[in-house]
Design an enzyme around this catalytic site. Structure first.
Site, PDB file in Angstrom:
ATOM      1  N   SER A  63      -7.729   0.962   3.429  1.00 29.53           N
ATOM      2  CA  SER A  63      -8.204   0.485   2.131  1.00 29.53           C
ATOM      3  C   SER A  63      -9.365  -0.471   2.331  1.00 29.53           C
ATOM      4  O   SER A  63      -9.566  -1.009   3.425  1.00 29.53           O
ATOM      5  CB  SER A  63      -7.074  -0.231   1.391  1.00 29.53           C
ATOM      6  OG  SER A  63      -7.546  -0.880   0.226  1.00 29.53           O
ATOM      7  N   SER A  64     -10.130  -0.685   1.260  1.00 28.58           N
ATOM      8  CA  SER A  64     -11.156  -1.725   1.264  1.00 28.58           C
ATOM      9  C   SER A  64     -10.741  -2.930   0.429  1.00 28.58           C
ATOM     10  O   SER A  64     -11.495  -3.905   0.336  1.00 28.58           O
ATOM     11  CB  SER A  64     -12.473  -1.162   0.699  1.00 28.58           C
ATOM     12  OG  SER A  64     -12.997  -0.157   1.535  1.00 28.58           O
ATOM     13  N   THR A 121      -4.224  -0.669  -7.090  1.00 26.36           N
ATOM     14  CA  THR A 121      -5.043   0.468  -7.514  1.00 26.36           C
ATOM     15  C   THR A 121      -4.236   1.761  -7.560  1.00 26.36           C
ATOM     16  O   THR A 121      -3.154   1.862  -6.966  1.00 26.36           O
ATOM     17  CB  THR A 121      -6.220   0.644  -6.528  1.00 26.36           C
ATOM     18  OG1 THR A 121      -7.106   1.658  -7.009  1.00 26.36           O
ATOM     19  CG2 THR A 121      -5.721   1.037  -5.146  1.00 26.36           C
ATOM     20  N   GLY A 143     -13.646  -1.691  -6.817  1.00 25.79           N
ATOM     21  CA  GLY A 143     -14.957  -1.157  -6.502  1.00 25.79           C
ATOM     22  C   GLY A 143     -15.046  -0.243  -5.308  1.00 25.79           C
ATOM     23  O   GLY A 143     -16.130  -0.005  -4.785  1.00 25.79           O
ATOM     24  N   GLY A 144     -13.907   0.283  -4.815  1.00 26.25           N
ATOM     25  CA  GLY A 144     -13.974   1.213  -3.696  1.00 26.25           C
ATOM     26  C   GLY A 144     -14.615   0.561  -2.479  1.00 26.25           C
ATOM     27  O   GLY A 144     -14.288  -0.571  -2.105  1.00 26.25           O
ATOM     28  N   ARG A 175       0.843  -1.186   0.000  1.00 25.85           N
ATOM     29  CA  ARG A 175       0.000   0.000   0.000  1.00 25.85           C
ATOM     30  C   ARG A 175       0.886   1.247   0.000  1.00 25.85           C
ATOM     31  O   ARG A 175       1.973   1.271   0.581  1.00 25.85           O
ATOM     32  CB  ARG A 175      -0.861  -0.020   1.262  1.00 25.85           C
ATOM     33  CG  ARG A 175      -1.863   1.113   1.418  1.00 25.85           C
ATOM     34  CD  ARG A 175      -2.942   1.049   0.403  1.00 25.85           C
ATOM     35  NE  ARG A 175      -4.140   1.795   0.831  1.00 25.85           N
ATOM     36  CZ  ARG A 175      -5.011   2.325  -0.010  1.00 25.85           C
ATOM     37  NH1 ARG A 175      -4.827   2.217  -1.311  1.00 25.85           N
ATOM     38  NH2 ARG A 175      -6.069   2.964   0.447  1.00 25.85           N
ATOM     39  N   THR A 233      -9.112   0.583  -9.237  1.00 27.21           N
ATOM     40  CA  THR A 233      -8.642  -0.671  -8.659  1.00 27.21           C
ATOM     41  C   THR A 233      -8.851  -1.805  -9.662  1.00 27.21           C
ATOM     42  O   THR A 233      -9.805  -1.811 -10.414  1.00 27.21           O
ATOM     43  CB  THR A 233      -9.444  -0.951  -7.373  1.00 27.21           C
ATOM     44  OG1 THR A 233      -9.335   0.194  -6.542  1.00 27.21           O
ATOM     45  CG2 THR A 233      -8.956  -2.172  -6.659  1.00 27.21           C
TER      46      THR A 233
END
Length: 587
Positions: free
Chosen positions: A469-470, A416, A490-491, A121, A398
């Site tokens: 993050s998701s 992403t 997809g956020g 990340r 992403t």
């Protein structure tokens, strides 16, 4: 394929099959073979996965799938193929594939050993401050964290993919980069989606001369389907990485170009920030669901934590008996999702900076306490829900791709640059787009980000910190055998998209392609609404509204690329049709 768990009412399913066969025999006796043949043609599944024995790759772009599959055919393993795909997507799918962003990779070997998570990340630059996205009055200036040079975190993709190769691969970094370099230098024929993306983002992308020069023709027009698109600056950047290793990105000419881009426009990333960047090895979040082991990404992703949390809550309900996307099933999913997203708003952050009550959030006991507050027949307003009280804190656009090789090794990778085309800013002379991941921090606790997600103190901006993050790369196992490899873009909807594919397979007995194709729903606590895709019955919607839900039909959610591994080792690939370039291929 995956054996159906007891909750799926195996007897009923067998009875239905037997009934169908009896009816067919009766029809044959009554009307002869022609009518019986017509009946037989109508039987079977509507969606069929790609089937292979030795290797499978599912990515969001067919060119990336092809080069990764060739790696498997040539004797490379799943990590070799995944890294090759990651770099290829950076060339062929600039809206989300990247070397200017970051992500997460799960590696689960076929020998049943513990899966490993690689966290690459992005990080906040050293000069980042808690109030950098607020004005003098303390109000959030939204576009500052989205469409300026301040929006970029220190990229992690190159370091993360290189580390994966070093730890688990057999190829050299130069070998893994070769297909991407060729695609950048020689170009590739663009599909319709490529053209549409550049037209849709034109107003944002044309603001930056380097972006305009990189992605549009000299006359300003977009490349059209069937035309060849070349990226010479990106080819040179990738070549430096191939020749010099990660130093070819984090030091030297590329680092200088990034730092100069920042200096020209008031950004924060310096050459020292780049040199100091390092990915991290994490222990994946682990849970269980109806006898299956769930492994997913740990913080700074919230995805794995809340997938396990929601599954724990739903395990107390017979979803298979309720039926796929019935009013009962959707109601229970939405109520469980609300509770998890409320907890996300307070507890989740980078565990290098804050303490996250991970054991508490993912415990069965906590899920049982949350389940007790769910009314099976009535929606609970979001205004009545806040973060729960898990057990004590434990002590000190992403894109996703999935790969399985001939040895059963599995890789689930999600990475992403945040928005489609990230910040829209291309590093002049280097040919790649910068992320705008700084928007994933809480610009101000309690103020939603671009995806409507509420954040708290745990996710405030701090120098060197990774933003929440998701992203949820996930691997499901049964008896130490890899069974499902999945994940999605997809956020905020990544978590629920990944969750539903798991539920579709385990609870509803779907094959992987059907599980991927099925209509999805989403609830994230705030706003207080169930978002659904087309395909949910109007009758079901009315029943949900009668229970107190607000239901909104909106655009498709996610683009989940999944692989299932049968008990006999057969591989089943499910590419998501929601992204027109998605591709699953095996051999």
């Amino acid at each position: 394929m995956v054996s159906a768990p007891p909750q799926q009412n195996r007897e009923t399913r067998v009875s239905r099959r037997s009934g169908g066969l009896c009816a067919l025999a009766f029809l044959l006796a009554l009307t002869g073979p022609t009518a019986a043949l017509a009946q037989a043609i109508l039987e079977g599944e509507r969606f069929h996965p790609v089937v292979a024995k030795h290797g499978m790759v599912a990515t969001s772009h067919t060119l990336a799938t092809e080069v990764a599959l060739q790696v498997l055919k040539d004797g490379g393993n799943a990590v070799d193929a995944a890294v090759t795909a990651g770099f290829a997507l950076a060339v062929t799918q600039p809206r989300s594939g990247n070397i200017g962003g970051g992500g997460f990779m799960l590696v689960a070997k076929g020998d049943g050993s513990a899966p490993e998570a690689i966290d690459y990340r992005e990080k906040a630059p050293a000069a980042a401050t808690e109030t950098m996205f607020q004005d003098e009055a303390g109000e959030v200036v939204q576009n500052r964290s989205r469409f300026t040079h301040l929006a970029a975190g220190v990229p992690g993709t190159v370091a993360g993919l290189a580390l994966a190769l070093e730890r688990h691969g057999t190829l050299t970094l130069k070998q893994a980069l070769a297909p991407a370099i060729k695609l950048a230098r020689d170009g590739f024929i663009v599909p319709l989606r490529f053209t549409e993306g550049l037209e849709q983002a034109r107003d944002r992308l044309e603001r930056w001369p380097a972006t305009r020069a990189t992605f549009y023709k000299e006359d300003g027009s977009a490349y059209q389907p069937g035309e060849r698109f070349r990226q010479p600056d990106l080819a040179e950047t990738l070549q430096r990485i191939a020749d010099q290793g990660v130093k070819g990105f984090y030091e030297g000419d590329t680092a200088r170009l990034i730092a100069e881009e920042m200096q020209r426009h008031g950004g924060l990333i310096t050459e020292q920030d780049l040199k100091a960047y390092a990915p991290a090895i994490r222990t994946p979040v682990h849970g269980s669901y109806r006898g299956y082991d769930i492994f997913s990404m740990s913080p700074p992703s919230s995805g794995g934590t809340h997938i396990v949390q929601i599954l724990n809550i739903l395990e107390g309900y017979p979803l298979g008996d309720h039926g796929h996307n019935s009013a009962d099933t959707i109601h229970l999913m939405a109520e469980a999702m609300k509770l998890a997203y409320a907890d996300r708003s307070q507890y989740l952050g980078d565990t290098d900076y804050v303490t996250v009550p991970l054991d508490g959030l993912t415990s069965k006991a906590y899920a049982e306490s949350l389940r007790a507050d769910i009314d099976p027949k009535r929606a609970r307003p979001a205004s009545d829900i806040g973060p729960g009280e898990p057990a004590d804190y434990e002590s000190p656009e992403t894109t996703h791709f999935s790969v399985v090789d001939r040895w059963g090794n599995a890789v689930s990778n999600t990475y992403t640059i945040n928005f489609s085309y990230g910040s829209g800013i291309t590093v002049a002379g280097a040919g790649f787009l910068l992320n705008n991941e700084m928007d994933d921090f809480s610009a101000k606790p309690g103020v939603p980000n671009a995806y409507g997600l509420i954040g708290g103190e745990a996710n405030k901006v701090e120098a060197g910190k990774r933003m929440l993050s998701s992203m949820s790369p996930t691997i499901v196992r049964k008896d130490d055998r890899n069974v499902i490899v999945t994940g999605s873009p997809g956020g905020s909807r990544i978590i629920t998209t990944t969750l539903q594919v798991i539920l579709n397979v385990i609870d509803h007995g779907m094959n992987i392609q059907t599980a991927v194709n099925a209509p999805r729903i989403h609830h994230q606590w705030l706003p207080d609404e169930i978002r659904i895709e087309q395909g949910v019955s109007p009758d079901t919607i009315r029943l949900l509204e009668q229970r107190g839900h607000t239901v909104v039909t909106d655009s498709a959610m996610g683009a989940i690329q999944s692989i299932m591994i049968g008990e006999d080792g057969t591989l089943y690939g499910g590419a998501d049709p929601r992204r027109s370039t998605s591709s699953a291929k095996g051999y």
